[in-house]
Design an enzyme around this catalytic site. Structure first.
Site, PDB file in Angstrom:
ATOM      1  N   HIS A  79     -42.601  23.311  -2.138  1.00 45.95           N
ATOM      2  CA  HIS A  79     -42.626  24.276  -1.024  1.00 45.95           C
ATOM      3  C   HIS A  79     -41.764  25.486  -1.366  1.00 45.95           C
ATOM      4  O   HIS A  79     -41.526  26.325  -0.515  1.00 45.95           O
ATOM      5  CB  HIS A  79     -42.071  23.643   0.256  1.00 45.95           C
ATOM      6  CG  HIS A  79     -42.960  22.607   0.876  1.00 45.95           C
ATOM      7  ND1 HIS A  79     -44.316  22.749   0.988  1.00 45.95           N
ATOM      8  CD2 HIS A  79     -42.664  21.413   1.452  1.00 45.95           C
ATOM      9  CE1 HIS A  79     -44.820  21.675   1.592  1.00 45.95           C
ATOM     10  NE2 HIS A  79     -43.841  20.859   1.875  1.00 45.95           N
TER      11      HIS A  79
ATOM     12  N   THR B 270     -51.643  17.852   1.848  1.00 45.60           N
ATOM     13  CA  THR B 270     -52.164  16.489   1.666  1.00 45.60           C
ATOM     14  C   THR B 270     -53.627  16.551   1.231  1.00 45.60           C
ATOM     15  O   THR B 270     -54.064  15.850   0.319  1.00 45.60           O
ATOM     16  CB  THR B 270     -52.063  15.706   3.000  1.00 45.60           C
ATOM     17  OG1 THR B 270     -50.779  15.908   3.561  1.00 45.60           O
ATOM     18  CG2 THR B 270     -52.321  14.225   2.805  1.00 45.60           C
TER      19      THR B 270
ATOM     20  N   ARG C 115     -53.184  14.281  11.303  1.00 42.57           N
ATOM     21  CA  ARG C 115     -53.187  14.407  12.766  1.00 42.57           C
ATOM     22  C   ARG C 115     -54.570  14.881  13.163  1.00 42.57           C
ATOM     23  O   ARG C 115     -55.542  14.168  13.025  1.00 42.57           O
ATOM     24  CB  ARG C 115     -52.055  15.352  13.213  1.00 42.57           C
ATOM     25  CG  ARG C 115     -51.696  15.243  14.689  1.00 42.57           C
ATOM     26  CD  ARG C 115     -50.531  16.155  15.032  1.00 42.57           C
ATOM     27  NE  ARG C 115     -50.831  17.563  14.817  1.00 42.57           N
ATOM     28  CZ  ARG C 115     -51.338  18.384  15.739  1.00 42.57           C
ATOM     29  NH1 ARG C 115     -51.560  17.949  16.951  1.00 42.57           N
ATOM     30  NH2 ARG C 115     -51.596  19.652  15.450  1.00 42.57           N
ATOM     31  N   LYS C 116     -54.696  16.167  13.596  1.00 42.65           N
ATOM     32  CA  LYS C 116     -56.003  16.646  14.048  1.00 42.65           C
ATOM     33  C   LYS C 116     -56.759  17.389  12.952  1.00 42.65           C
ATOM     34  O   LYS C 116     -57.977  17.339  12.886  1.00 42.65           O
ATOM     35  CB  LYS C 116     -55.788  17.632  15.187  1.00 42.65           C
ATOM     36  CG  LYS C 116     -55.596  17.037  16.550  1.00 42.65           C
ATOM     37  CD  LYS C 116     -55.416  18.217  17.475  1.00 42.65           C
ATOM     38  CE  LYS C 116     -55.758  17.939  18.882  1.00 42.65           C
ATOM     39  NZ  LYS C 116     -55.515  19.151  19.713  1.00 42.65           N
TER      40      LYS C 116
ATOM     41  N   LYS D 267     -46.659  22.016   6.087  1.00 48.59           N
ATOM     42  CA  LYS D 267     -47.707  21.707   7.060  1.00 48.59           C
ATOM     43  C   LYS D 267     -48.908  22.657   7.005  1.00 48.59           C
ATOM     44  O   LYS D 267     -49.530  22.967   8.023  1.00 48.59           O
ATOM     45  CB  LYS D 267     -47.150  21.647   8.502  1.00 48.59           C
ATOM     46  CG  LYS D 267     -45.930  20.812   8.700  1.00 48.59           C
ATOM     47  CD  LYS D 267     -45.910  19.533   7.902  1.00 48.59           C
ATOM     48  CE  LYS D 267     -46.810  18.446   8.408  1.00 48.59           C
ATOM     49  NZ  LYS D 267     -46.754  17.260   7.472  1.00 48.59           N
TER      50      LYS D 267
HETATM   51  P1  A3P Z   1     -52.287  19.146  11.948  1.00 50.02           P
HETATM   52  O1  A3P Z   1     -50.929  18.649  12.297  1.00 50.02           O
HETATM   53  O2  A3P Z   1     -52.580  20.508  12.496  1.00 50.02           O
HETATM   54  O3  A3P Z   1     -53.373  18.187  12.293  1.00 50.02           O
HETATM   55  P2  A3P Z   1     -49.409  18.960   5.035  1.00 50.02           P
HETATM   56  O4  A3P Z   1     -50.463  18.140   4.381  1.00 50.02           O
HETATM   57  O5  A3P Z   1     -49.126  20.229   4.296  1.00 50.02           O
HETATM   58  O6  A3P Z   1     -48.223  18.165   5.376  1.00 50.02           O
HETATM   59  O7  A3P Z   1     -50.064  19.466   6.399  1.00 50.02           O
HETATM   60  C1  A3P Z   1     -50.431  18.531   7.389  1.00 50.02           C
HETATM   61  C2  A3P Z   1     -51.597  19.108   8.145  1.00 50.02           C
HETATM   62  O8  A3P Z   1     -52.795  18.961   7.354  1.00 50.02           O
HETATM   63  C3  A3P Z   1     -51.841  18.343   9.453  1.00 50.02           C
HETATM   64  O9  A3P Z   1     -52.358  19.309  10.362  1.00 50.02           O
HETATM   65  C4  A3P Z   1     -52.889  17.326   9.020  1.00 50.02           C
HETATM   66  O10 A3P Z   1     -53.639  16.791  10.065  1.00 50.02           O
HETATM   67  C5  A3P Z   1     -53.736  18.162   8.080  1.00 50.02           C
HETATM   68  N1  A3P Z   1     -54.480  17.335   7.116  1.00 50.02           N
HETATM   69  C6  A3P Z   1     -54.040  16.254   6.428  1.00 50.02           C
HETATM   70  N2  A3P Z   1     -55.008  15.735   5.666  1.00 50.02           N
HETATM   71  C7  A3P Z   1     -56.105  16.498   5.871  1.00 50.02           C
HETATM   72  C8  A3P Z   1     -57.442  16.431   5.364  1.00 50.02           C
HETATM   73  N3  A3P Z   1     -57.830  15.483   4.523  1.00 50.02           N
HETATM   74  N4  A3P Z   1     -58.320  17.388   5.793  1.00 50.02           N
HETATM   75  C9  A3P Z   1     -57.929  18.350   6.650  1.00 50.02           C
HETATM   76  N5  A3P Z   1     -56.687  18.456   7.167  1.00 50.02           N
HETATM   77  C10 A3P Z   1     -55.768  17.534   6.789  1.00 50.02           C
END
Ligand code: A3P
Length: 331
Positions: free
Chosen positions: A143, A78, A297-298, A74
């Site tokens: 990871h 992505t 998400r945010k 997280k």
């Molecule tokens: P939040 O839950 O704080 O919004 P991962 O991609 O490692 O699974 O992490 C997910 C986090 O990255 C989430 O954070 C998600 O909203 C954010 N995220 C995913 N795509 C994104 C993008 N294109 N730009 C910025 N943040 C992104």
């Protein structure tokens, strides 16, 4: 309970006899959610993920041009996957982008996880899908900490990009993600128990401090091999970070590209708003049955303040600060 009802990384129906013997000798703990974790090479895993890591370590053959996108869960992988794919695809999709792979695939389907997808159930997965198209390199994600990754790729000049994020935000993000894929209401008790696990170090892929330090040190020792990036810096100055990424990967932007808006196009295509709005990401699922929409998400810096109490925040900050002391790495 039927094994099929258990999240894939917690299932132990696919362990080899060799792995069963190995895990019987490993230190184990029950996490605060009641699941068994095993400590392998200093990191805590559920048994199925550990099987994926062992399959990878025993069978993977690196190629010099391979790219590995590594992160603590997280931390924004992505986004980084989408940007990396776009860097290598940019010459093939000038401005129109009609058949760009990101329009019909989630970034996690284009850059698959070594231990959670490719090697999860196979000793010899088909790695052709790790290469989008010629001459793009193979791209993988993981990871696992650097020690476990490096054991397998140690003599290869391949590139590793590590994405780091303020772990308080990553924790809150993991809480939301977990509740979403388990189809449960967002529950504060779950956050509190995840917080306790995190602070003790006994959490999936933890301890965070050892994870982040492994890549931090790797990036200092071999800067042309390991690039250390931060989510917060990507949010603050995406152009500078995209440029840095392109240079590290050996595909820098030309002056003409910079002037013609190529970077703007990539950043727009990979923005959270644009990606999360695509049909594939609104309705699709991973091979492990997790809705793609849960990965968006945010995407804000500092969202942990809305969910963790000031005491929880300062406890994490204190632990992390103590563990990182003397390393030169700060949050
Ligand atoms: P939040 O839950 O704080 O919004 P991962 O991609 O490692 O699974 O992490 C997910 C986090 O990255 C989430 O954070 C998600 O909203 C954010 N995220 C995913 N795509 C994104 C993008 N294109 N730009 C910025 N943040 C992104």
């Amino acid at each position: 309970m039927d094994q099929k009802e258990i999240p894939r990384n917690l299932r132990d129906d696919n362990l080899s006899e060799e792995t069963k013997t190995l895990i019987s000798q490993l230190q184990s703990e029950i996490d605060t959610q009641g699941n068994k974790l095993y400590n392998y090479q200093g990191c805590w895993y559920y048994s199925a993920t550990l099987q994926g890591i062992l399959n990878f370590q025993r069978n993977f053959k690196p190629q010099d041009s391979d790219i590995f996108i590594a992160s603590f869960p997280k931390s924004g992988a992505t986004w980084l996957k989408a940007l990396t794919v776009s860097l290598f695809e940019r010459s093939k999709h000038p401005s129109s982008y009609v058949d760009h792979p990101l329009l019909s695939n989630n970034p996690h389907a284009l850059v698959q996880s070594l231990e959670a997808n490719l090697y999860l159930d196979s000793q010899t997965p088909d790695l052709k899908k790790a290469k989008l198209s010629s001459p793009a390199p193979r791209m993988f994600s993981t990871h696992m900490p650097l020690l476990s990754l490096q054991e397998t790729i140690k003599d290869s000049p391949c590139k590793i990009i590590y994405l780091c994020r303020d772990v308080k935000d990553a924790l809150v993000s993991r809480w939301y993600f977990r509740c979403s894929y388990l189809k449960k209401e967002v529950d504060r008790h779950v956050l509190e128990s995840m917080f306790e696990s995190f602070c003790s170090g006994v959490s999936f892929y933890g301890p965070f401090w050892d994870h982040v330090l492994s890549y931090w040190r790797g990036s200092l020792e071999e800067p042309s091999h390991v690039l250390f990036m931060r989510y917060e810096e990507m949010k603050e100055d995406p152009y500078a970070q995209l440029k840095r990424l392109a240079e590290f990967l050996g595909c820098p932007f030309t002056k003409e590209e910079e002037e013609s808006g190529s970077m703007d196009e990539i950043l727009e295509l990979c923005s959270l708003r644009r990606l999360s709005d695509l049909e594939v990401n609104r309705t699709g699922k991973t091979s492990n049955d997790v809705d793609y929409k849960f990965f968006f998400r945010k995407g804000e810096v500092g969202d942990s303040k809305n969910h963790l109490s000031p005491e929880m925040e300062s406890k994490i900050d204190k632990i992390v600060q103590e563990k990182l002391e003397g390393s030169g790495l700060k949050f």
